[in-house]
Write a protein that holds these residues in place. Structure first.
Motif, PDB file in Angstrom:
ATOM      1  N   VAL A  14       0.854  -1.204   0.000  1.00  0.00           N
ATOM      2  CA  VAL A  14       0.000   0.000   0.000  1.00  0.00           C
ATOM      3  C   VAL A  14       0.887   1.251   0.000  1.00  0.00           C
ATOM      4  N   ALA A  15       0.611   2.164  -0.912  1.00  0.00           N
ATOM      5  CA  ALA A  15       1.281   3.475  -0.882  1.00  0.00           C
ATOM      6  C   ALA A  15       0.312   4.469  -0.243  1.00  0.00           C
ATOM      7  N   THR A  16       0.763   5.127   0.806  1.00  0.00           N
ATOM      8  CA  THR A  16      -0.084   6.156   1.440  1.00  0.00           C
ATOM      9  C   THR A  16       0.479   7.528   1.086  1.00  0.00           C
ATOM     10  N   ALA A  39       5.018  11.969  -6.254  1.00  0.00           N
ATOM     11  CA  ALA A  39       4.570  10.803  -5.473  1.00  0.00           C
ATOM     12  C   ALA A  39       3.729   9.869  -6.345  1.00  0.00           C
ATOM     13  N   LEU A  40       2.827  10.434  -7.140  1.00  0.00           N
ATOM     14  CA  LEU A  40       1.972   9.587  -7.991  1.00  0.00           C
ATOM     15  C   LEU A  40       2.815   8.854  -9.038  1.00  0.00           C
ATOM     16  N   ALA A  41       3.844   9.524  -9.565  1.00  0.00           N
ATOM     17  CA  ALA A  41       4.715   8.865 -10.552  1.00  0.00           C
ATOM     18  C   ALA A  41       5.504   7.739  -9.890  1.00  0.00           C
ATOM     19  N   ALA A  42       5.960   7.980  -8.664  1.00  0.00           N
ATOM     20  CA  ALA A  42       6.737   6.946  -7.950  1.00  0.00           C
ATOM     21  C   ALA A  42       5.844   5.727  -7.691  1.00  0.00           C
ATOM     22  N   VAL A  43       4.609   5.963  -7.314  1.00  0.00           N
ATOM     23  CA  VAL A  43       3.672   4.859  -7.047  1.00  0.00           C
ATOM     24  C   VAL A  43       3.403   4.085  -8.341  1.00  0.00           C
ATOM     25  N   ALA A  44       3.176   4.841  -9.430  1.00  0.00           N
ATOM     26  CA  ALA A  44       2.872   4.179 -10.712  1.00  0.00           C
ATOM     27  C   ALA A  44       4.021   3.288 -11.160  1.00  0.00           C
ATOM     28  N   ALA A  45       5.255   3.701 -10.823  1.00  0.00           N
ATOM     29  CA  ALA A  45       6.423   2.955 -11.298  1.00  0.00           C
ATOM     30  C   ALA A  45       6.809   1.809 -10.360  1.00  0.00           C
ATOM     31  N   ASP A  46       6.181   1.719  -9.220  1.00  0.00           N
ATOM     32  CA  ASP A  46       6.595   0.732  -8.216  1.00  0.00           C
ATOM     33  C   ASP A  46       5.693  -0.505  -8.298  1.00  0.00           C
ATOM     34  N   ILE A  93      -5.446  14.816 -11.933  1.00  0.00           N
ATOM     35  CA  ILE A  93      -6.640  13.957 -12.013  1.00  0.00           C
ATOM     36  C   ILE A  93      -6.357  12.782 -12.952  1.00  0.00           C
ATOM     37  N   ARG A  94      -5.694  13.054 -14.060  1.00  0.00           N
ATOM     38  CA  ARG A  94      -5.376  11.947 -14.988  1.00  0.00           C
ATOM     39  C   ARG A  94      -4.461  10.938 -14.318  1.00  0.00           C
ATOM     40  N   ALA A  95      -3.501  11.411 -13.546  1.00  0.00           N
ATOM     41  CA  ALA A  95      -2.559  10.477 -12.894  1.00  0.00           C
ATOM     42  C   ALA A  95      -3.297   9.572 -11.905  1.00  0.00           C
ATOM     43  N   VAL A  96      -4.261  10.131 -11.185  1.00  0.00           N
ATOM     44  CA  VAL A  96      -5.036   9.316 -10.222  1.00  0.00           C
ATOM     45  C   VAL A  96      -5.888   8.300 -10.983  1.00  0.00           C
ATOM     46  N   ARG A  97      -6.584   8.776 -12.017  1.00  0.00           N
ATOM     47  CA  ARG A  97      -7.469   7.881 -12.777  1.00  0.00           C
ATOM     48  C   ARG A  97      -6.673   6.802 -13.517  1.00  0.00           C
ATOM     49  N   ASP A  98      -5.429   7.124 -13.920  1.00  0.00           N
ATOM     50  CA  ASP A  98      -4.649   6.165 -14.715  1.00  0.00           C
ATOM     51  C   ASP A  98      -3.863   5.178 -13.857  1.00  0.00           C
ATOM     52  N   LEU A  99      -3.842   5.354 -12.542  1.00  0.00           N
ATOM     53  CA  LEU A  99      -3.076   4.408 -11.712  1.00  0.00           C
ATOM     54  C   LEU A  99      -3.632   3.007 -11.917  1.00  0.00           C
ATOM     55  N   MET A 101      -4.297   0.514 -10.276  1.00  0.00           N
ATOM     56  CA  MET A 101      -4.635  -0.094  -8.979  1.00  0.00           C
ATOM     57  C   MET A 101      -5.772   0.724  -8.370  1.00  0.00           C
ATOM     58  N   PRO A 102      -6.473   0.163  -7.386  1.00  0.00           N
ATOM     59  CA  PRO A 102      -7.504   0.971  -6.724  1.00  0.00           C
ATOM     60  C   PRO A 102      -6.882   2.114  -5.924  1.00  0.00           C
ATOM     61  N   VAL A 103      -7.568   3.251  -5.943  1.00  0.00           N
ATOM     62  CA  VAL A 103      -7.134   4.396  -5.139  1.00  0.00           C
ATOM     63  C   VAL A 103      -8.251   4.693  -4.126  1.00  0.00           C
ATOM     64  N   ILE A 104      -7.892   4.595  -2.862  1.00  0.00           N
ATOM     65  CA  ILE A 104      -8.842   4.899  -1.786  1.00  0.00           C
ATOM     66  C   ILE A 104      -8.568   6.317  -1.322  1.00  0.00           C
ATOM     67  N   CYS A 105      -9.622   7.077  -1.046  1.00  0.00           N
ATOM     68  CA  CYS A 105      -9.422   8.398  -0.453  1.00  0.00           C
ATOM     69  C   CYS A 105     -10.045   8.389   0.940  1.00  0.00           C
ATOM     70  N   ALA A 106      -9.252   8.719   1.942  1.00  0.00           N
ATOM     71  CA  ALA A 106      -9.758   8.854   3.313  1.00  0.00           C
ATOM     72  C   ALA A 106      -9.895  10.348   3.577  1.00  0.00           C
TER      73      ALA A 106
END
Ligand code: T3D
Length: 263
Positions: A14-16, A39-46, A93-99, A101-106
Motif C-alpha cells: 500500500v502506498a499512502t 509521489a503519484l509517478a513513484a507509485v505508478a512505477a513501483d 486527475i489523470r494520474a489518479v485515474r490512470d493508476l 490499482m484501486p485508489v482509496i481516499c480517506a
C-alpha cells in the motif's frame, strides 16, 4: 528546512500519500502539486504497490487552490489560470485515474474546490463523520474543475450537481454518503484504521483485474451498451489470462483461500 508538502509511505503493498500543509487545510501550491505529481509517478512505477491511499494531514483533507497565490491588487491582471489547470490540475486527475490499482481516499476533514474533486476522482471514498464537501468555486466566480463537472453529475445526477455547483453549500459526510457521492462514512477516530485495513485488503486482491474494472467503469460513462459489451469482452480476455484468475479458480475448487500476486 520546511516540512515536505506531500508525504509518501510504502508498506504491505500500500502506498499512502498524505497532503501535508495542515495550516492551510492542505490547499494546493505549485510546490505541493509538484510533490504530489512526483509521489503519484513513484507509485505508478513501483510494481510492489497494489493499492494507493490518499488522505490529508490535520483537520482538513484539501481546500483546493491556495488562494494566497491568486491575490492581485486592484487594477492588476489575474494570470491565465487555464495554464495552471493544464499544467497541474488536469495531470493530477489523470494520474489518479490512470493508476493501475484501486485508489482509496480517506477524507479526514473538509474537502473544498479541487480538493473535493480530487477525492471524487478516487475509486473508493471513505469520509470521517465530521468531514464535508464543498464545490467552493462558485463563491469566488470560478467553474468547478479537476473533473468535477464530469464526476459529480454521474455520482449524484444533474439536478443535485447543479445545486451543489451553483450554491456551493457545504455537504456533510453523512449526506454525501446518502446522495451516493462517497462509499461510506466512518467515525472520525476509526477513519484511518478502516482506510488502511481496506487498502491492505485490496493490496492482496487480483490487482490487474481491479485495474481493468477501473477502466470499464471509466469507459461506461461515454460508451454505448454495444461498445461497452465489446470492451467487457476485451478486458475479460486480459483478466482471464492473468495468473490471479487461474489461482482464483484453483483456490475455489480446492476450497482454500486464494493467494493472489497481482499478476
Ligand atoms: O487558480 C487556479 O489554479 C485554478 C484552480 C482552482 C482550483 C480551486 O480549488 S478553486 C477553489 C479554491 N478553494 C476555495 O475557494 C476554498 C476556500 N476555503 C474555504 O472556503 C474555507 O477555508 C473552508 C470552507 C475550506 C474551511 O473553512 P474553515 O472555517 O473550516 O477554515 P478556515 O478558517 O477558513 O481556514 C483555515 C486556514 O486555512 C485559514 O488560514 P489562517 O487564517 O488560519 O491563517 C484559511 O485562510 C486557510 N485556507 C483555507 N482554504 C484556503 C486557505 N488558504 C489559502 N487557500 C485556500 N484555498
Amino acid at each position: 528546512m520546511s516540512d515536505p508538502t506531500v508525504l509518501l509511505d510504502r508498506a504491505d503493498g500500500v502506498a499512502t500519500i498524505t497532503l501535508n500543509r495542515p495550516d492551510k487545510l492542505n490547499s494546493f501550491t505549485v510546490e505541493m502539486h509538484a510533490a504530489l505529481a512526483e509521489a503519484l509517478a513513484a507509485v505508478a512505477a513501483d510494481e510492489t504497490v497494489r493499492c494507493t491511499l490518499m488522505t490529508g494531514a490535520g483537520r482538513g483533507f484539501c481546500a483546493g487552490q491556495d488562494l494566497n497565490d491568486r491575490a492581485v491588487a486592484p487594477g492588476e491582471t489575474m494570470p491565465d489560470i487555464a495554464e495552471s489547470i493544464e499544467a497541474r490540475y488536469n495531470p493530477m486527475i489523470r494520474a489518479v485515474r490512470d493508476l493501475r490499482m484501486p485508489v482509496i481516499c480517506a477524507v479526514n476533514g473538509v474537502a473544498a474546490g479541487a480538493g473535493a474533486n480530487l477525492a471524487f476522482a478516487c475509486d473508493i471514498v471513505l469520509a470521517a463523520r465530521s468531514a464535508s464537501f464543498i464545490q467552493a468555486f462558485c463563491k469566488i466566480g470560478l467553474v468547478p474543475d479537476s473533473g468535477g463537472t464530469w464526476t459529480l453529475p454521474r455520482l449524484v445526477g444533474p439536478a443535485r450537481a447543479a445545486g451543489l455547483m451553483m450554491l456551493g453549500d457545504k455537504v456533510p459526510a453523512e449526506q454525501a454518503a446518502q446522495w451516493g457521492m462517497i462509499w461510506r462514512v466512518v467515525d472520525d477516530e476509526a477513519l484511518m484504521d478502516e482506510a488502511r485495513g481496506l487498502a491492505r485488503h485490496l493490496a492482496t486482491q487480483p490487482t490487474t483485474g481491479l485495474a481493468l474494472i477501473k477502466q470499464a467503469l471509466a469507459a461506461s460513462a461515454t460508451n454505448t451498451l454495444d461498445e461497452q459489451l465489446d470492451l467487457e469482452r476485451d478486458l475479460q480476455r486480459r483478466a482471464g489470462a492473468t495468473d490471479d484468475y487461474a489461482e482464483g479458480v484453483r483456490a475455489f475448487l480446492a476450497k482454500r483461500p486464494p493467494a493472489f500476486t497481482g499478476r
